[in-house]
Design an enzyme around this catalytic site. Sequence first.
Site, PDB file in Angstrom:
ATOM      1  CG  HIS A  24      -4.924   2.614  -9.513  1.00 18.18           C
ATOM      2  ND1 HIS A  24      -5.139   3.711  -8.845  1.00 18.18           N
ATOM      3  CD2 HIS A  24      -4.161   1.743  -8.474  1.00 18.18           C
ATOM      4  CE1 HIS A  24      -5.155   3.784  -7.842  1.00 18.18           C
ATOM      5  NE2 HIS A  24      -4.408   2.634  -7.307  1.00 18.18           N
ATOM      6  CE  LYS A  48      -4.788   2.551   1.884  1.00 25.42           C
ATOM      7  NZ  LYS A  48      -4.495   2.519   0.494  1.00 25.42           N
ATOM      8  NE  ARG A  97       2.411   2.734  -5.372  1.00 28.83           N
ATOM      9  CZ  ARG A  97       1.565   3.158  -4.586  1.00 28.83           C
ATOM     10  NH1 ARG A  97       0.863   4.177  -5.156  1.00 28.83           N
ATOM     11  NH2 ARG A  97       1.133   2.487  -3.622  1.00 28.83           N
ATOM     12  CB  SER A 135      -5.128   7.596  -4.488  1.00 23.91           C
ATOM     13  OG  SER A 135      -5.252   6.574  -5.413  1.00 23.91           O
TER      14      SER A 135
END
Length: 166
Positions: A24, A48, A97, A135
């Site tokens: 990030h 989430k 990514r 994460s």
Amino acid sequence: MSFKGFMMKIAIYPGSFDPITKGHLDVLQTGAEIFDKVIIAVSLNTSKSAFLTFDERVELIKASVEDIPNVEVDSFEGLTVNYAKSKGAKVILRGLRAVSDFEYEMQLSQTNSALSAEIKTVFLITKPKYNFISSSTIKEILLMDGDISKFVPMPVNDYLKNRFAK
Ligand code: ADP
């Protein structure tokens, strides 16, 4: 925001940042070189399940971005495009990514364009060494007592080590 005819190019970088990682941070640093100001904003994303509280995530971002002068830290609820408009931003910054991110990010970007045509999404790619970091992997390593110092900024490592000390 403008002065003497100069229009500030503001981008917002929204995400869960649960917690913020070196991936990030790399996207944010590049964004800060391209735009006049980048607002990194924790979004309250109900789909989430959260690991850290909203406040913890914001505080850890603040501690990690102290040395980047044109970065502001914030949080928001509701539609990202509405938040962007409220901040005078026309750009949403997102990181990519792998191909696995692409489909979701493309859908999100096109949905945001459909909601608000003047808001554009800009994608940045991290340095290869940060590309695989997520994460959720960090949470798993931490909960299994592994070393996360390579993957997260130092303030995040220090805080999480203390908070989840066994
Ligand atoms: P969200 O819940 O909105 O996906 P995240 O905090 O997981 O929020 O991610 C925010 C943004 O940062 C997303 O665009 C995501 O693809 C990107 N991102 C996450 N990890 C990395 C990484 N290691 N390298 C590049 N971009 C990343």
